[in-house]
Design a protein around this motif. Structure first.
Motif, short mmCIF file in Angstrom:
data_model
loop_
_atom_site.label_atom_id
_atom_site.label_comp_id
_atom_site.label_asym_id
_atom_site.label_seq_id
_atom_site.Cartn_x
_atom_site.Cartn_y
_atom_site.Cartn_z
N GLU A 37 -25.00 -16.94 109.89
CA GLU A 37 -25.69 -18.23 109.97
C GLU A 37 -27.11 -18.07 110.51
OE1 GLU A 37 -23.05 -20.64 112.26
OE2 GLU A 37 -21.88 -21.26 110.51
N ALA A 38 -27.29 -17.16 111.48
CA ALA A 38 -28.64 -16.92 112.01
C ALA A 38 -29.54 -16.31 110.93
CB ALA A 38 -28.57 -16.00 113.23
N ALA A 39 -29.00 -15.36 110.18
CA ALA A 39 -29.77 -14.74 109.10
C ALA A 39 -30.09 -15.77 108.01
CB ALA A 39 -29.01 -13.55 108.51
N LEU A 40 -29.13 -16.64 107.73
CA LEU A 40 -29.33 -17.67 106.72
C LEU A 40 -30.42 -18.64 107.16
CD1 LEU A 40 -28.36 -18.95 104.06
CD2 LEU A 40 -26.74 -20.28 105.41
N GLU A 41 -30.40 -19.04 108.42
CA GLU A 41 -31.44 -19.96 108.93
C GLU A 41 -32.82 -19.30 108.87
OE1 GLU A 41 -32.96 -23.42 110.06
OE2 GLU A 41 -30.85 -23.07 109.60
N GLU A 42 -32.90 -18.00 109.19
CA GLU A 42 -34.17 -17.28 109.11
C GLU A 42 -34.69 -17.22 107.68
OE1 GLU A 42 -35.84 -12.80 109.95
OE2 GLU A 42 -34.17 -13.53 111.16
N ARG A 43 -33.76 -16.98 106.74
CA ARG A 43 -34.17 -16.95 105.32
C ARG A 43 -34.67 -18.33 104.88
NH1 ARG A 43 -29.38 -13.90 104.45
NH2 ARG A 43 -28.38 -15.76 103.58
N ARG A 44 -34.01 -19.39 105.34
CA ARG A 44 -34.44 -20.74 104.98
C ARG A 44 -35.83 -21.03 105.51
NH1 ARG A 44 -28.82 -23.95 106.18
NH2 ARG A 44 -27.79 -23.37 104.24
N GLU A 45 -36.11 -20.61 106.74
CA GLU A 45 -37.44 -20.81 107.32
C GLU A 45 -38.49 -20.05 106.52
OE1 GLU A 45 -38.47 -22.85 109.70
OE2 GLU A 45 -36.43 -23.64 109.85
N GLN A 46 -38.18 -18.81 106.15
CA GLN A 46 -39.13 -18.02 105.36
C GLN A 46 -39.38 -18.67 104.00
OE1 GLN A 46 -37.44 -14.10 105.21
NE2 GLN A 46 -38.09 -13.58 107.30
N GLU A 47 -38.31 -19.18 103.36
CA GLU A 47 -38.47 -19.85 102.08
C GLU A 47 -39.29 -21.12 102.22
OE1 GLU A 47 -37.66 -18.87 98.99
OE2 GLU A 47 -37.04 -16.96 99.88
N LYS A 48 -39.10 -21.83 103.32
CA LYS A 48 -39.87 -23.06 103.56
C LYS A 48 -41.36 -22.73 103.70
CE LYS A 48 -38.05 -26.18 106.21
NZ LYS A 48 -37.59 -26.93 107.41
N LEU A 49 -41.69 -21.64 104.44
CA LEU A 49 -43.09 -21.22 104.57
C LEU A 49 -43.67 -20.83 103.23
CD1 LEU A 49 -42.95 -19.14 107.89
CD2 LEU A 49 -43.99 -21.38 107.54
N LYS A 50 -42.90 -20.08 102.44
CA LYS A 50 -43.37 -19.68 101.11
C LYS A 50 -43.61 -20.90 100.23
CE LYS A 50 -41.24 -15.12 100.88
NZ LYS A 50 -40.23 -14.29 100.21
N ALA A 51 -42.71 -21.89 100.30
CA ALA A 51 -42.87 -23.10 99.50
C ALA A 51 -44.11 -23.88 99.91
CB ALA A 51 -41.62 -23.97 99.62
N GLU A 52 -44.37 -23.95 101.21
CA GLU A 52 -45.57 -24.65 101.67
C GLU A 52 -46.83 -23.92 101.21
OE1 GLU A 52 -45.07 -24.90 105.87
OE2 GLU A 52 -43.57 -26.50 105.74
N GLN A 53 -46.84 -22.59 101.25
CA GLN A 53 -47.98 -21.82 100.77
C GLN A 53 -48.18 -22.03 99.28
OE1 GLN A 53 -47.13 -17.82 101.96
NE2 GLN A 53 -47.85 -18.12 104.07
N ALA A 54 -47.08 -22.02 98.53
CA ALA A 54 -47.18 -22.22 97.08
C ALA A 54 -47.70 -23.62 96.77
CB ALA A 54 -45.82 -22.00 96.43
N LYS A 55 -47.27 -24.61 97.54
CA LYS A 55 -47.74 -25.98 97.33
C LYS A 55 -49.24 -26.09 97.61
CE LYS A 55 -46.83 -30.73 98.71
NZ LYS A 55 -46.03 -31.61 99.59
N ALA A 56 -49.69 -25.44 98.68
CA ALA A 56 -51.12 -25.46 99.00
C ALA A 56 -51.93 -24.78 97.90
CB ALA A 56 -51.37 -24.79 100.34
#
Length: 150
Positions: A37-56
């Motif tokens: 679950e900790a690894a999954l949450e970390e992956r979700r945070e990384q994906e969220k950052l990537k999505a925000e960068q892609a949106k920008a």
């Protein structure tokens, strides 16, 4: 509960028409689950950052393309799209519809075959494999020389 079903459990599921009961002790594999679950949450945070960068980046690209389009076409506001309000005629519809229906049946058959081969539906695959083994054993015993000469 996290492994495959045994041969006996599969037979029980087929004959009794229900899955075997599995007992899980309290806090079994709790450390592994928390780590996952900790690894999954970390992956979700990384994906969220990537999505925000892609949106920008997409917003920057869109603003650049919009500026270029406006500069190239000064009278962009005056352009209009004319559409016919009449019915559209597709001469290939009569030819392509039967082909599309055939392809739909083929795709459904391939989807079922794929799920059986990959054991997505493990009980059905188990029954088919055992039926094939039983038929193979029966055909191995049949006196084929006598039947062919007859």
């Amino acid at each position: 509960w996290h492994g495959s079903m045994t041969f006996a459990e599969m037979w029980y599921a087929v004959l009794a028409n229900k899955a075997p009961s599995i007992e899980i002790s309290d806090h079994e594999n709790e450390a592994a689950v928390r780590k996952y679950e900790a690894a999954l949450e970390e992956r979700r945070e990384q994906e969220k950052l990537k999505a925000e960068q892609a949106k920008a980046n997409a917003e920057k690209l869109n603003s650049f393309l919009n500026e270029e389009a406006i500069a190239a076409n000064e009278d962009l506001d005056t352009m209009e799209t004319k559409m016919d309000s009449g019915p559209s005629f597709n001469p290939l519809a009569g030819v392509l519809l039967p082909i599309q229906n055939i392809l739909a049946m083929v795709c459904n058959g391939l989807r079922v075959a794929r799920s059986l081969v990959l054991w997505d539906e493990s009980i059905y695959s188990f029954v088919i494999v055992n039926a094939c083994l039983a038929v193979g054993l029966v055909l191995m015993i049949v006196p084929w020389g006598f039947i062919v000469r007859w």
